[in-house]
Design a protein around this motif. Structure first.
Motif, PDB file in Angstrom:
ATOM      1  N   GLU A   1      -4.509   3.003  -8.545  1.00  0.00           N
ATOM      2  CA  GLU A   1      -5.740   2.467  -7.953  1.00  0.00           C
ATOM      3  C   GLU A   1      -5.859   2.981  -6.526  1.00  0.00           C
ATOM      4  O   GLU A   1      -5.071   2.606  -5.656  1.00  0.00           O
ATOM      5  CB  GLU A   1      -5.737   0.951  -7.973  1.00  0.00           C
ATOM      6  CG  GLU A   1      -7.004   0.341  -7.382  1.00  0.00           C
ATOM      7  CD  GLU A   1      -6.969  -1.175  -7.344  1.00  0.00           C
ATOM      8  OE1 GLU A   1      -7.911  -1.766  -6.773  1.00  0.00           O
ATOM      9  OE2 GLU A   1      -6.004  -1.774  -7.873  1.00  0.00           O
TER      10      GLU A   1
ATOM     11  N   LEU B   1      -3.185   4.003  -1.749  1.00  0.00           N
ATOM     12  CA  LEU B   1      -3.229   3.434  -3.094  1.00  0.00           C
ATOM     13  C   LEU B   1      -2.637   2.029  -3.086  1.00  0.00           C
ATOM     14  O   LEU B   1      -1.782   1.710  -2.260  1.00  0.00           O
ATOM     15  CB  LEU B   1      -2.450   4.293  -4.089  1.00  0.00           C
ATOM     16  CG  LEU B   1      -2.841   5.772  -4.227  1.00  0.00           C
ATOM     17  CD1 LEU B   1      -1.935   6.643  -3.377  1.00  0.00           C
ATOM     18  CD2 LEU B   1      -2.778   6.203  -5.681  1.00  0.00           C
ATOM     19  N   ARG B   2      -3.078   1.213  -4.023  1.00  0.00           N
ATOM     20  CA  ARG B   2      -2.437  -0.075  -4.228  1.00  0.00           C
ATOM     21  C   ARG B   2      -1.158   0.147  -5.030  1.00  0.00           C
ATOM     22  O   ARG B   2      -1.159   0.865  -6.032  1.00  0.00           O
ATOM     23  CB  ARG B   2      -3.368  -1.022  -4.982  1.00  0.00           C
ATOM     24  CG  ARG B   2      -2.863  -2.475  -5.000  1.00  0.00           C
ATOM     25  CD  ARG B   2      -3.746  -3.372  -5.853  1.00  0.00           C
ATOM     26  NE  ARG B   2      -5.146  -3.289  -5.502  1.00  0.00           N
ATOM     27  CZ  ARG B   2      -5.725  -3.962  -4.503  1.00  0.00           C
ATOM     28  NH1 ARG B   2      -4.981  -4.755  -3.754  1.00  0.00           N
ATOM     29  NH2 ARG B   2      -7.013  -3.820  -4.256  1.00  0.00           N
TER      30      ARG B   2
ATOM     31  N   LEU C   1      -7.487   3.112  -2.942  1.00  0.00           N
ATOM     32  CA  LEU C   1      -8.231   2.189  -2.089  1.00  0.00           C
ATOM     33  C   LEU C   1      -9.029   2.892  -1.003  1.00  0.00           C
ATOM     34  O   LEU C   1     -10.096   2.422  -0.618  1.00  0.00           O
ATOM     35  CB  LEU C   1      -7.263   1.193  -1.437  1.00  0.00           C
ATOM     36  CG  LEU C   1      -6.422   0.343  -2.397  1.00  0.00           C
ATOM     37  CD1 LEU C   1      -5.449  -0.519  -1.606  1.00  0.00           C
ATOM     38  CD2 LEU C   1      -7.321  -0.513  -3.270  1.00  0.00           C
ATOM     39  N   ALA C   2      -8.507   4.002  -0.494  1.00  0.00           N
ATOM     40  CA  ALA C   2      -9.190   4.692   0.610  1.00  0.00           C
ATOM     41  C   ALA C   2      -8.680   6.110   0.736  1.00  0.00           C
ATOM     42  O   ALA C   2      -7.575   6.441   0.283  1.00  0.00           O
ATOM     43  CB  ALA C   2      -8.969   3.948   1.929  1.00  0.00           C
TER      44      ALA C   2
ATOM     45  N   ARG D   1       0.854  -1.185   0.000  1.00  0.00           N
ATOM     46  CA  ARG D   1       0.000   0.000   0.000  1.00  0.00           C
ATOM     47  C   ARG D   1       0.887   1.231   0.000  1.00  0.00           C
ATOM     48  O   ARG D   1       1.890   1.302   0.722  1.00  0.00           O
ATOM     49  CB  ARG D   1      -0.917   0.047   1.235  1.00  0.00           C
ATOM     50  CG  ARG D   1      -1.850  -1.146   1.365  1.00  0.00           C
ATOM     51  CD  ARG D   1      -2.932  -1.122   0.298  1.00  0.00           C
ATOM     52  NE  ARG D   1      -3.938  -2.146   0.512  1.00  0.00           N
ATOM     53  CZ  ARG D   1      -3.890  -3.376   0.027  1.00  0.00           C
ATOM     54  NH1 ARG D   1      -2.850  -3.747  -0.710  1.00  0.00           N
ATOM     55  NH2 ARG D   1      -4.850  -4.238   0.270  1.00  0.00           N
TER      56      ARG D   1
END
Length: 293
Positions: free
Chosen positions: A257, A250-251, A259-260, A237
């Motif tokens: 991408e 992010l991934r 994620l939160a 992450r």
């Protein structure tokens, strides 16, 4: 300046106010005063020491006689001191292991240089980065990455196996980039990818560490306005924390991408620290520990 520890002592550098070493119970061990820095701007001081084995290394770049210095971490004995023809910089040195011994890599406006950790001897040098050199070097798989982004842009990937003497314009510099580089935040490297922000903004780019190919970016992250803290990676992450208290998760990978997005009601200039399964964030008002359930 950030403190550094080997689990037995804590090395805390307060620039013009001195370097202080404590044991883990808070008892003083040794200290040294290097004098007063003549810093180029009103923004103060900010380099941190680097620790390698029993050697503590520090860069003292300012608008007077600059130098790099090493001590025995246990006693405070000065091991070597090498003069540097350099103006003020804020970057923290990076120690890397190479065939033939460890080197300490320094990034600055005049030149990027590497010194032998054992002797302080100059091993190689390249052209410098920009004015107000702040981001610290990072490395992976035998390559060191240097960057800066004030009144110009430079990102360079330097092959340590080929770096000897003056490497400017040689194959030792694998690839370079002249746009979208960071002013304050350092880059982070993970699993063949280099991540960095543009200037002090939430605009993120990802590069292939081997070829310099840009996988994505510059891409603006939602909710991130200004950034001083360096991004960090933990458990695949990527965490980017803004000065306004928002952290985007992010991934890691070649595709952006998100994620939160999480927010704390505080201001953050310090880089997050990852310890085991916990993430520590130092705000202006409080210290926060974020952990999985």
């Amino acid at each position: 300046s950030s403190a550094v520890t080997d689990g037995e002592s804590v090395f805390a550098f307060f620039e013009s106010n001195g370097l202080y070493v404590y044991d883990m119970d808070g008892n003083p061990v040794w200290d040294v005063d290097l004098g007063d820095k003549r810093v180029m701007t009103e923004r103060g001081e900010g380099t941190s020491p680097a620790l390698y084995g029993n050697t503590l290394v520090l860069v003292w770049d300012h608008n007077d006689q600059s130098f790099i210095i090493a001590w025995d971490k246990r006693t405070g004995e000065e091991l070597w001191r090498t003069p540097r023809d350099e103006m003020t910089s804020w970057t923290t040195p990076l120690v890397v292991e190479v065939q033939g011994g460890a080197q300490v890599v320094t990034s600055a406006t005049g030149a990027v240089r590497a010194y032998d950790v054992a002797t302080g001897r100059l091993v190689w040098e390249d052209e410098g980065v920009t004015l107000n050199a702040i981001p610290s070097p990072v490395s992976a798989d035998g390559v060191v990455f240097v960057t800066s982004g004030f009144r110009g842009n430079r990102l360079a990937a330097i092959d340590l196996a080929q770096a000897r003497g003056d490497i400017a314009g040689t194959d030792a510099v694998r690839w370079s980039v002249d746009r979208d580089t960071p002013y304050v935040p350092s880059p982070v490297v993970h699993d063949g990818l280099l991540y960095l922000l543009k200037s002090n903004s939430g605009i993120l780019s990802s590069f292939d560490t081997d070829t310099g190919a840009r996988h994505y970016g510059p891409e603006r992250l939602p909710g991130i306005r200004s950034v001083y803290a360096s991004p960090v990676v933990a458990d695949d992450r990527l965490y980017v924390t803004s000065r306004e208290g928002t952290t985007v998760v992010l991934r890691t990978g070649p595709v952006l991408e998100i994620l939160a997005t999480n927010t704390l009601d505080d201001q953050f200039d310090a880089s997050p620290a990852v310890v085991g399964g916990e993430l520590y964030l130092r705000g202006a008002r409080a210290l926060y520990c974020i952990a999985a359930d």
